[in-house]
Write a protein that holds these residues in place. Sequence first.
Motif, PDB file in Angstrom:
ATOM      1  N   THR A 209       0.856  -1.189   0.000  1.00  6.80           N
ATOM      2  CA  THR A 209       0.000   0.000   0.000  1.00  6.80           C
ATOM      3  C   THR A 209       0.888   1.235   0.000  1.00  6.80           C
ATOM      4  O   THR A 209       1.702   1.424   0.905  1.00  6.80           O
ATOM      5  CB  THR A 209      -0.920   0.012   1.239  1.00  6.80           C
ATOM      6  OG1 THR A 209      -1.639  -1.221   1.293  1.00  6.80           O
ATOM      7  CG2 THR A 209      -1.903   1.170   1.162  1.00  6.80           C
TER       8      THR A 209
ATOM      9  N   GLY B 245      -2.513   5.472  -0.935  1.00  3.03           N
ATOM     10  CA  GLY B 245      -3.566   4.471  -0.825  1.00  3.03           C
ATOM     11  C   GLY B 245      -3.606   3.471  -1.964  1.00  3.03           C
ATOM     12  O   GLY B 245      -4.374   2.511  -1.912  1.00  3.03           O
ATOM     13  N   THR B 246      -2.808   3.691  -2.997  1.00  8.46           N
ATOM     14  CA  THR B 246      -2.740   2.746  -4.098  1.00  8.46           C
ATOM     15  C   THR B 246      -2.250   1.401  -3.579  1.00  8.46           C
ATOM     16  O   THR B 246      -1.290   1.340  -2.823  1.00  8.46           O
ATOM     17  CB  THR B 246      -1.768   3.250  -5.200  1.00  8.46           C
ATOM     18  OG1 THR B 246      -2.189   4.541  -5.615  1.00  8.46           O
ATOM     19  CG2 THR B 246      -1.730   2.296  -6.378  1.00  8.46           C
ATOM     20  N   ARG B 247      -2.940   0.333  -3.996  1.00 10.16           N
ATOM     21  CA  ARG B 247      -2.588  -1.011  -3.513  1.00 10.16           C
ATOM     22  C   ARG B 247      -2.150  -1.902  -4.669  1.00 10.16           C
ATOM     23  O   ARG B 247      -2.708  -1.825  -5.755  1.00 10.16           O
ATOM     24  CB  ARG B 247      -3.788  -1.628  -2.807  1.00 10.16           C
ATOM     25  CG  ARG B 247      -4.151  -0.899  -1.531  1.00 10.16           C
ATOM     26  CD  ARG B 247      -5.517  -1.273  -0.990  1.00 10.16           C
ATOM     27  NE  ARG B 247      -5.815  -2.672  -0.988  1.00 10.16           N
ATOM     28  CZ  ARG B 247      -5.627  -3.494   0.052  1.00 10.16           C
ATOM     29  NH1 ARG B 247      -5.151  -3.025   1.166  1.00 10.16           N
ATOM     30  NH2 ARG B 247      -5.946  -4.762  -0.022  1.00 10.16           N
TER      31      ARG B 247
ATOM     32  N   SER C 185      -1.183  -6.113  -5.253  1.00 14.69           N
ATOM     33  CA  SER C 185      -1.199  -7.441  -4.649  1.00 14.69           C
ATOM     34  C   SER C 185      -0.223  -8.353  -5.367  1.00 14.69           C
ATOM     35  O   SER C 185       0.001  -8.223  -6.569  1.00 14.69           O
ATOM     36  CB  SER C 185      -2.593  -8.056  -4.740  1.00 14.69           C
ATOM     37  OG  SER C 185      -3.506  -7.305  -3.989  1.00 14.69           O
TER      38      SER C 185
END
Length: 141
Positions: A22, A26-28, A30
């Motif tokens: 993160t 706030g960009t995530r 995975s």
Amino acid sequence: MIHCDGSAVPNPGRMGLGAVLTAPDGTRHSLSTQAEGRGCNNEAELRALMAALQEARRHGASTLVIHCDNSVVVGQLAGTALEPFVRLAALFEEVRSELRSFASARLVWIPRHRNREADALARAAVGLMPKNPVPAGKHRP
């Protein structure tokens, strides 16, 4: 911020690596992948951490707070473990070196229930469903 987890099925066995990165905005991102070869859960945890560090570098990170639910890995990397983990010594040193390459990298142990998303990604990488949470006040046999 990184949340990372590894899974070995069976233990030792195939290794799944999971991480959630993160960014400050706030960009995530995975990560869910199966590692080559076979290994134990501690090796899977280390490989998940290494993969997350490499992914963070690709995204330009320089300061990291890393959350891990494996107390063995956190203790070994922090230098607070009582006994060295000889079989994985080279991999621990590789991860330490990668951690030192960032301007700041802090590794924090968290309880398993606060790492569910990374755990689900690690388990998915080896074809397993996420673990069901244990209801409050109930214990698994």
